[in-house]
Enzyme design. Structure first.
Site, PDB file in Angstrom:
ATOM      1  N   PHE A  11       0.807  -1.226   0.000  1.00  3.81           N
ATOM      2  CA  PHE A  11       0.000   0.000   0.000  1.00  3.81           C
ATOM      3  C   PHE A  11       0.840   1.276   0.000  1.00  3.81           C
ATOM      4  O   PHE A  11       0.318   2.378   0.151  1.00  3.81           O
ATOM      5  CB  PHE A  11      -0.996   0.025   1.164  1.00  3.81           C
ATOM      6  CG  PHE A  11      -0.387  -0.046   2.554  1.00  3.81           C
ATOM      7  CD1 PHE A  11       0.252   1.042   3.115  1.00  3.81           C
ATOM      8  CD2 PHE A  11      -0.494  -1.202   3.296  1.00  3.81           C
ATOM      9  CE1 PHE A  11       0.789   0.987   4.390  1.00  3.81           C
ATOM     10  CE2 PHE A  11       0.030  -1.276   4.585  1.00  3.81           C
ATOM     11  CZ  PHE A  11       0.679  -0.177   5.127  1.00  3.81           C
ATOM     12  N   SER A  12       2.136   1.149  -0.229  1.00  5.89           N
ATOM     13  CA  SER A  12       2.995   2.332  -0.280  1.00  5.89           C
ATOM     14  C   SER A  12       2.729   3.157  -1.535  1.00  5.89           C
ATOM     15  O   SER A  12       2.747   2.618  -2.646  1.00  5.89           O
ATOM     16  CB  SER A  12       4.468   1.912  -0.268  1.00  5.89           C
ATOM     17  OG  SER A  12       5.301   2.961  -0.735  1.00  5.89           O
ATOM     18  N   PRO A  13       2.497   4.462  -1.401  1.00 12.88           N
ATOM     19  CA  PRO A  13       2.282   5.284  -2.596  1.00 12.88           C
ATOM     20  C   PRO A  13       3.506   5.328  -3.498  1.00 12.88           C
ATOM     21  O   PRO A  13       3.390   5.407  -4.721  1.00 12.88           O
ATOM     22  CB  PRO A  13       1.966   6.674  -2.026  1.00 12.88           C
ATOM     23  CG  PRO A  13       2.592   6.690  -0.671  1.00 12.88           C
ATOM     24  CD  PRO A  13       2.461   5.278  -0.164  1.00 12.88           C
ATOM     25  N   TRP A  14       4.684   5.255  -2.889  1.00 10.52           N
ATOM     26  CA  TRP A  14       5.913   5.317  -3.683  1.00 10.52           C
ATOM     27  C   TRP A  14       6.125   4.017  -4.446  1.00 10.52           C
ATOM     28  O   TRP A  14       6.688   4.022  -5.546  1.00 10.52           O
ATOM     29  CB  TRP A  14       7.100   5.631  -2.767  1.00 10.52           C
ATOM     30  CG  TRP A  14       6.840   6.839  -1.935  1.00 10.52           C
ATOM     31  CD1 TRP A  14       6.598   6.891  -0.587  1.00 10.52           C
ATOM     32  CD2 TRP A  14       6.734   8.192  -2.403  1.00 10.52           C
ATOM     33  NE1 TRP A  14       6.357   8.182  -0.191  1.00 10.52           N
ATOM     34  CE2 TRP A  14       6.429   9.003  -1.281  1.00 10.52           C
ATOM     35  CE3 TRP A  14       6.851   8.798  -3.653  1.00 10.52           C
ATOM     36  CZ2 TRP A  14       6.259  10.380  -1.385  1.00 10.52           C
ATOM     37  CZ3 TRP A  14       6.681  10.174  -3.751  1.00 10.52           C
ATOM     38  CH2 TRP A  14       6.394  10.941  -2.620  1.00 10.52           C
ATOM     39  N   TYR A  16       3.577   2.277  -5.597  1.00 13.93           N
ATOM     40  CA  TYR A  16       2.624   2.457  -6.704  1.00 13.93           C
ATOM     41  C   TYR A  16       3.262   3.272  -7.824  1.00 13.93           C
ATOM     42  O   TYR A  16       3.175   2.919  -9.005  1.00 13.93           O
ATOM     43  CB  TYR A  16       1.354   3.141  -6.211  1.00 13.93           C
ATOM     44  CG  TYR A  16       0.484   3.650  -7.337  1.00 13.93           C
ATOM     45  CD1 TYR A  16      -0.180   2.761  -8.177  1.00 13.93           C
ATOM     46  CD2 TYR A  16       0.364   5.018  -7.592  1.00 13.93           C
ATOM     47  CE1 TYR A  16      -0.959   3.221  -9.244  1.00 13.93           C
ATOM     48  CE2 TYR A  16      -0.415   5.479  -8.652  1.00 13.93           C
ATOM     49  CZ  TYR A  16      -1.064   4.577  -9.472  1.00 13.93           C
ATOM     50  OH  TYR A  16      -1.823   5.032 -10.528  1.00 13.93           O
TER      51      TYR A  16
END
Length: 199
Positions: A11-14, A16
């Site tokens: 679930f890390s935005p980075w 993604y």
């Protein structure tokens, strides 16, 4: 042939924002990959990091600006404040681990599908129906959601311990096994590319 150990949070935005660039780099250099999803929040606790919810507001504000900048720069659709964030990442991590062990599909596509569910679709990646859909779309047996639970849970814990031992402290984090060269963040993928090219 080089081998890359890829430590990341589902679930890390980075993570993604890394998209499929790691897979493209690996293919370019003939490198193999091992996907190692882990408990990012516990990793922060173990390695001196601060969980996002406990960070100063100035850091949180800057994080939002950076996410918006990077998503525009990369041309990637992104909901900056998805509903239900952060989700329970364990079930999705178990699914990735089980799929990698089972083979027959595209693990990178599965990881990207799960991340897309968080950052674009705003869906709960702890729900079995979501994971079944993403497994099937990536060419895996959707039944791995249940059949891979035990194996996934065991490996998930081992991934965290290995990450701490090998100097991992964030997500995404890439380690070239042969050289122990470490690269933290999607913005370091160009350096990983150059290293594999011998530059």
């Amino acid at each position: 042939m080089a081998h890359i150990d890829y430590f990341f949070s589902v679930f890390s935005p980075w993570t993604y924002l890394a998209g499929d660039r790691l897979e493209q780099i690996a293919a370019k250099h003939g490198a193999s990959l091992t996907y190692k999803p882990l408990d990012l929040l516990t990793l922060f606790d173990r390695t001196g990091g601060v969980r996002p919810a406990q960070r100063h507001q100035s850091r949180l504000d800057y994080r939002m600006q950076e996410l918006e900048r990077w998503s525009k720069h990369l041309g990637m659709e992104m909901v900056l404040r998805p509903v239900g964030y952060p989700p329970n990442g364990a079930p999705a991590s178990y699914a990735v681990i089980a799929a990698q062990a089972a083979g027959g599909g595209d693990v990178g596509a599965l990881v990207r599908g799960i991340l897309h569910a968080v950052w674009v679709e705003e869906r709960n990646i702890a729900e079995d129906d979501v994971l079944r859909e993403k497994l099937e779309a990536a060419g895996f047996d959707p039944g791995l959601v249940t059949s891979g639970l035990f194996t996934g849970a065991m490996a998930y814990e081992k991934n965290l311990e290995e990450a701490v031992e090998r100097g991992v402290f964030g997500s995404p984090f890439y380690i070239v096994r042969e050289s122990d060269q470490r690269f933290w963040g999607q913005d370091r993928l160009d350096f990983l590319d150059a290293h594999l090219a011998g530059l």
